[in-house]
Design a protein around this motif. Structure first.
Motif, PDB file in Angstrom:
ATOM      1  N   VAL A 274      -5.263  -7.222  -0.081  1.00  0.00           N
ATOM      2  CA  VAL A 274      -4.752  -5.973   0.461  1.00  0.00           C
ATOM      3  C   VAL A 274      -3.328  -6.226   0.940  1.00  0.00           C
ATOM      4  O   VAL A 274      -3.063  -7.199   1.649  1.00  0.00           O
ATOM      5  N   PRO A 275      -2.388  -5.360   0.568  1.00  0.00           N
ATOM      6  CA  PRO A 275      -1.012  -5.575   1.016  1.00  0.00           C
ATOM      7  C   PRO A 275      -0.890  -5.356   2.525  1.00  0.00           C
ATOM      8  O   PRO A 275      -1.653  -4.586   3.122  1.00  0.00           O
ATOM      9  N   PRO A 276       0.041  -6.033   3.156  1.00  0.00           N
ATOM     10  CA  PRO A 276       0.196  -5.856   4.602  1.00  0.00           C
ATOM     11  C   PRO A 276       0.669  -4.441   4.916  1.00  0.00           C
ATOM     12  O   PRO A 276       1.356  -3.801   4.131  1.00  0.00           O
ATOM     13  N   THR A 277       0.269  -3.964   6.088  1.00  0.00           N
ATOM     14  CA  THR A 277       0.661  -2.610   6.478  1.00  0.00           C
ATOM     15  C   THR A 277       2.132  -2.591   6.844  1.00  0.00           C
ATOM     16  O   THR A 277       2.684  -3.553   7.365  1.00  0.00           O
ATOM     17  N   LYS A 278       2.781  -1.481   6.596  1.00  0.00           N
ATOM     18  CA  LYS A 278       4.209  -1.350   6.864  1.00  0.00           C
ATOM     19  C   LYS A 278       4.469  -0.835   8.278  1.00  0.00           C
ATOM     20  O   LYS A 278       5.568  -0.948   8.787  1.00  0.00           O
ATOM     21  N   THR A 279       3.475  -0.231   8.896  1.00  0.00           N
ATOM     22  CA  THR A 279       3.647   0.287  10.259  1.00  0.00           C
ATOM     23  C   THR A 279       2.750  -0.470  11.210  1.00  0.00           C
ATOM     24  O   THR A 279       1.709  -0.999  10.834  1.00  0.00           O
ATOM     25  N   THR A 280       3.126  -0.509  12.432  1.00  0.00           N
ATOM     26  CA  THR A 280       2.318  -1.179  13.441  1.00  0.00           C
ATOM     27  C   THR A 280       1.341  -0.175  14.018  1.00  0.00           C
ATOM     28  O   THR A 280       1.679   0.997  14.238  1.00  0.00           O
ATOM     29  N   PRO A 281       0.135  -0.618  14.277  1.00  0.00           N
ATOM     30  CA  PRO A 281      -0.820   0.323  14.858  1.00  0.00           C
ATOM     31  C   PRO A 281      -0.418   0.640  16.307  1.00  0.00           C
ATOM     32  O   PRO A 281       0.076  -0.214  17.038  1.00  0.00           O
TER      33      PRO A 281
END
Length: 82
Positions: free
Chosen positions: A71-78
């Motif tokens: 899974v690609p890393p998320t671009k936004t921070t939660p």
């Protein structure tokens, strides 16, 4: 007579007539041509297998480097607390 009967008579006349001379080296030329065709087919088969093998190796190297199954890393921070 029917059209088929005329053809049959014509074929019989052609077969009863003089037969053309066969070249004396016909068998040798046919064998050489057959060997040449066989070599070409073998070469084409080997080249196709080589290309297929290279494609498999290239795909494997690409897959190991890119790892498309992860899974690609998320671009936004939660955001916590919303």
């Amino acid at each position: 007579m029917s059209r088929g009967g005329n053809r049959e008579n014509e074929v019989r006349r052609m077969l009863d007539g003089p037969h053309p001379q066969v070249p004396t080296d016909l068998a040798r030329r046919a064998a050489e041509r057959g060997a040449r065709l066989l070599r070409r087919r073998r070469l084409a088969r080997r080249l196709a297998l080589l290309v297929a093998f290279a494609a498999v190796v290239a795909f494997t190297v690409w897959a190991v480097r890119v790892q498309p199954w992860q899974v690609p890393p998320t671009k936004t921070t939660p955001l916590d607390g919303w």
